[in-house]
Design a protein around this motif. Structure first.
Motif, mmCIF file in Angstrom:
data_model
loop_
_atom_site.group_PDB
_atom_site.id
_atom_site.type_symbol
_atom_site.label_atom_id
_atom_site.label_comp_id
_atom_site.label_asym_id
_atom_site.label_seq_id
_atom_site.Cartn_x
_atom_site.Cartn_y
_atom_site.Cartn_z
ATOM 1 N N ARG A 63 -81.794 76.701 -44.549
ATOM 2 C CA ARG A 63 -81.566 75.965 -43.286
ATOM 3 C C ARG A 63 -80.970 74.589 -43.563
ATOM 4 O O ARG A 63 -80.026 74.158 -42.888
ATOM 5 C CB ARG A 63 -82.890 75.829 -42.528
ATOM 6 N N ASN A 64 -81.522 73.898 -44.561
ATOM 7 C CA ASN A 64 -80.993 72.575 -44.893
ATOM 8 C C ASN A 64 -79.560 72.649 -45.396
ATOM 9 O O ASN A 64 -78.738 71.774 -45.108
ATOM 10 C CB ASN A 64 -81.876 71.912 -45.953
ATOM 11 N N ALA A 65 -79.263 73.690 -46.183
ATOM 12 C CA ALA A 65 -77.907 73.833 -46.708
ATOM 13 C C ALA A 65 -76.904 74.007 -45.576
ATOM 14 O O ALA A 65 -75.799 73.452 -45.615
ATOM 15 C CB ALA A 65 -77.835 75.027 -47.663
ATOM 16 N N ILE A 66 -77.270 74.762 -44.545
ATOM 17 C CA ILE A 66 -76.360 74.969 -43.411
ATOM 18 C C ILE A 66 -76.297 73.725 -42.532
ATOM 19 O O ILE A 66 -75.222 73.278 -42.122
ATOM 20 C CB ILE A 66 -76.824 76.187 -42.582
ATOM 21 N N THR A 75 -69.595 78.510 -47.249
ATOM 22 C CA THR A 75 -70.235 79.594 -48.000
ATOM 23 C C THR A 75 -71.590 79.148 -48.515
ATOM 24 O O THR A 75 -71.721 78.086 -49.129
ATOM 25 C CB THR A 75 -69.365 80.037 -49.188
ATOM 26 N N ILE A 76 -72.595 79.965 -48.243
ATOM 27 C CA ILE A 76 -73.928 79.795 -48.825
ATOM 28 C C ILE A 76 -74.130 80.936 -49.817
ATOM 29 O O ILE A 76 -73.920 82.098 -49.479
ATOM 30 C CB ILE A 76 -75.031 79.849 -47.751
ATOM 31 N N THR A 77 -74.534 80.602 -51.022
ATOM 32 C CA THR A 77 -74.727 81.618 -52.059
ATOM 33 C C THR A 77 -76.181 81.623 -52.508
ATOM 34 O O THR A 77 -76.737 80.585 -52.860
ATOM 35 C CB THR A 77 -73.826 81.346 -53.273
ATOM 36 N N ILE A 86 -79.785 78.295 -54.717
ATOM 37 C CA ILE A 86 -79.180 78.224 -53.386
ATOM 38 C C ILE A 86 -78.032 77.223 -53.472
ATOM 39 O O ILE A 86 -78.254 76.036 -53.749
ATOM 40 C CB ILE A 86 -80.189 77.756 -52.318
ATOM 41 N N THR A 87 -76.815 77.705 -53.266
ATOM 42 C CA THR A 87 -75.625 76.874 -53.443
ATOM 43 C C THR A 87 -74.818 76.838 -52.144
ATOM 44 O O THR A 87 -74.670 77.858 -51.477
ATOM 45 C CB THR A 87 -74.733 77.419 -54.569
ATOM 46 N N ASP A 88 -74.321 75.651 -51.794
ATOM 47 C CA ASP A 88 -73.389 75.533 -50.669
ATOM 48 C C ASP A 88 -72.130 74.813 -51.133
ATOM 49 O O ASP A 88 -72.167 74.059 -52.109
ATOM 50 C CB ASP A 88 -74.036 74.781 -49.492
ATOM 51 N N ASP A 89 -71.018 75.078 -50.452
ATOM 52 C CA ASP A 89 -69.755 74.404 -50.804
ATOM 53 C C ASP A 89 -69.434 73.327 -49.781
ATOM 54 O O ASP A 89 -68.289 73.147 -49.384
ATOM 55 C CB ASP A 89 -68.610 75.423 -50.907
#
Length: 661
Positions: free
Chosen positions: A390-393, A413-415, A429-432
């Motif tokens: 949720r935080n990544a988005i 992209t969330i990986t 948990i990776t985000d770009d």
């Protein structure tokens, strides 16, 4: 027969069916669905409907009946499921999940949500035009309908052996309209010619012609390969003026192979020799194996001093018992191991809904879903992962126009990835997205008066987001800005014996790495002596062991003892005093202690012990369930000589030392 005994299996299978439906629908929305996907979704819905009808769960039965109708039109080629249709179906899945919860545990049905789900499905059925393929489907004349459908149904012996009930199918047909049912004796041989291994029952059933043929065929969808079945229209009647001419559905497609981990898409008889076992039974088995490990260790310890020549057979048997016990322990522990996909599978839906609420475009990628982790660990890691995704988005990914302006694809992209590393599992948990803002975090930390080094590294700055109440959000929303979550995430991960680390680069995104032990039942530990008592220090917290010189131990103003470890000083805890033990012989002599340096919550701590005894695997026993919670202790284990050893909780000791400082 008391049908309630089968409820547990129905609810578990139904939840798996809903998960299969949700996965399939999300795939269709993303453009990766096909005819097989629709068939899997339909069969899952049909299975839930059949079970609900058997147990009398009318709300579930009624909703799945409408849902089935829409899915049947899609799988027969009469309708294309667009975004609105998929949205209505996903909404129905949510309501079905709640209805199953009420059916299982009691409570009140959310009538408003149920009515909304019914309305959404009916609106799609009434408003969306059929697909162009429907024009090619054979149909009777627009002004003519059969007076009734003549159904001939003769089960094969395998139908009974697989546990299906022909009368349940007849009862399900009765929900569609008034039936005329009679037994058929056309295939009955003379009495003396009966084959005891054959089935001779058969039915002739008349169903009103106003019922769609596809709905009649659906009642037999699960047994179509285990029976002789014909469905024929008999006679003609005028079509109702307000109703469109019915179009005969294509024959149900063959069962589609379900995706891995989607048991709802296949018959129970197709399962790879699997059975359902209550978790409590597995836990009991693990406890028994743990006792066996302890007994084996005791036997080995008692025979260590025996003459190898005189007791060769006994010692060989002990060695064989040791190997067999280790193999048995690994085999039993593997029963609780599940693919991490059980945690990952809930995120596609969550990402879809959250992206829609925030007006962002998000793509989710997952890797390493087959990586196995203990079931108890998976259950406990789900909530932290939900917070982090949720935080990544919300915080990490930019809005589409902002991404376009910076030269990025407007879809973020969330990986999610998982992999084994030694005796641990690494989940990332990776985000770009935009990455973390170093100066902004520092500014917020200063506002809150958080302690920090004079020239902090990036890693030290990123760790500030785990401080209680920390948030960089400007606005308070239902998703963020309250400063609740990240501190709980770290606390929960540490309670599992894990560690968490953040890496981030401005404009490129962030990665949060979580390192966890594979199981909560087995611990790699170091045994240490404190006087006559033995304690276990979890190996994943140990950094090093050393014997400091007297000059390396200092006492500060508040009587906190510090020990020099190369160029730094760390607090030193006297475990004998901490656990209320009498002064040890070493302390009485004034000999130098051994310091075991451990790290917890990013802080180092030196544990003062008398001796290092060795290291091995231990079976963890829950101290709270047998006694009570003890500060500084995370559990207990039984040693080879039968004694109980407490497992040191470095996290609570570290917290206590910081409060004292």
């Amino acid at each position: 027969m008391d049908m309630s005994q089968f409820h547990a299996a129905f609810f578990e299978e139904s939840r798996e069916g809903l998960a299969a439906m949700e996965t399939g629908l999300l795939g269709m929305e993303a453009g990766s669905g096909d005819a097989e996907t629709i068939n899997v979704i339909f069969r899952a819905a049909h299975s839930i409907k059949g079970g609900a009808a058997t147990f009398g769960f009318k709300h579930v039965t009624q909703l799945t009946h409408v849902l089935e109708t829409l899915l049947d039109e899609a799988r027969s080629g009469k309708r294309t499921l667009d975004v609105d249709s998929v949205g209505a179906l996903l909404g129905s899945v949510d309501v079905l999940r709640d209805l199953l919860e009420v059916a299982e545990h009691g409570g009140n049905v959310d009538e408003l949500a149920l009515a909304h789900a019914h309305g959404a499905l009916e609106a799609v059925l009434q408003g969306a035009p059929p697909a162009a393929a429907a024009a090619k489907t054979a149909a009777p004349a627009a002004d003519a309908l059969p007076q009734h459908w003549q159904v001939t149904f003769k089960p094969h012996p395998s139908l009974f052996m697989s546990g299906n009930d022909p009368l349940r199918i007849v009862r399900e047909l009765a929900e569609l309209g008034p039936l005329t049912v009679e037994m058929s004796d056309e295939t009955l041989p003379k009495f003396g010619e009966f084959d005891p291994l054959q089935a001779y029952l058969s039915w002739r059933i008349q169903v009103p012609g106003t019922v769609k043929r596809a709905l009649v065929a659906d009642a037999f969808a699960w047994v179509e390969d285990e029976c002789d079945l014909t469905i024929e229209g008999v006679g003609q009647q005028a079509a109702p003026p307000a109703a469109p001419a019915p179009v005969e559905a294509a024959a149900p497609a063959a069962a589609a192979p379900a995706a891995a981990g989607t048991p709802a898409g296949q018959r129970a008889s197709d399962a790879d020799g699997s059975i359902r076992i209550a978790t409590s039974k597995i836990d009991a088995l693990i406890n028994l194996v743990g006792e066996l490990v302890i007994t084996q260790s005791m036997l080995r310890q008692r025979t260590e001093g025996l003459d190898p020549g005189q007791f060769e057979s006994l010692l060989t048997g002990i060695d064989q018992l040791t190997r067999n016990t280790r193999d048995l322990q690994e085999a039993v522990m593997s029963v609780r191991m599940l693919p991490v996909d059980f945690a990952f599978s809930r995120f596609p839906r969550m990402v879809r809904d959250l992206a829609g609420r925030l007006g962002k475009k998000v793509k989710l990628r997952t890797f390493g879903e087959a990586t196995e982790l203990d079931k108890g660990m998976i259950e406990k890691i789900v909530d932290p992962l939900v917070h982090l995704v949720r935080n990544a988005i919300d915080h990490g990914l930019e809005m589409p126009d902002e991404r376009n302006a910076s030269g990025k694809d407007e879809t973020g992209t969330i990986t999610l990835s998982a992999q084994h590393q030694g005796g641990h599992i690494l989940i990332e948990i990776t985000d770009d997205g935009r990455g973390m803002n170093r100066e902004r975090i520092l500014s917020k930390a200063r506002e809150k008066g958080l302690p920090m080094p004079e020239n902090p590294t990036d890693g030290q700055i990123w760790d500030l987001v785990f401080a209680p109440g920390f948030s960089t959000a400007d606005a308070l929303t239902d998703l963020s800005g309250r400063g609740v979550g990240m501190d709980v995430v770290k606390k929960n991960i540490l309670s599992l014996g894990g560690a968490v680390e953040i890496r981030s680069a401005a404009g490129k995104g962030s990665t949060i790495s979580i390192r966890l032990p594979l199981t909560l039942a087995i611990l790699d530990g170091m045994t240490v002596a404190i006087g006559d008592e033995v304690f276990v220090v979890p190996l994943n917290t140990v950094i090093e062991s050393l014997q400091p010189a007297a000059a390396d131990v200092r006492t500060v103003a508040n009587k906190t003892r510090m020990v020099r470890v190369r160029d730094d000083y760390v607090p030193m805890v006297d475990l004998a005093s901490e656990y209320g033990l009498p002064q040890t012989a070493r302390q009485a002599r004034g000999d130098a202690p051994i310091a075991v340096v451990v790290e917890s919550e990013g802080k180092r701590l030196a544990l003062e012990v008398d001796d290092l005894l060795g290291q091995q695997q231990f079976v963890i026993k829950n101290l709270e369930s047998h006694y009570r919670r003890v500060p500084g202790v995370s559990g207990a284990t039984i040693l080879g000589d039968g004694r109980v050893a407490l497992i040191i909780d470095a996290s609570s000791l570290s917290h206590a030392s910081r409060l004292a400082a």
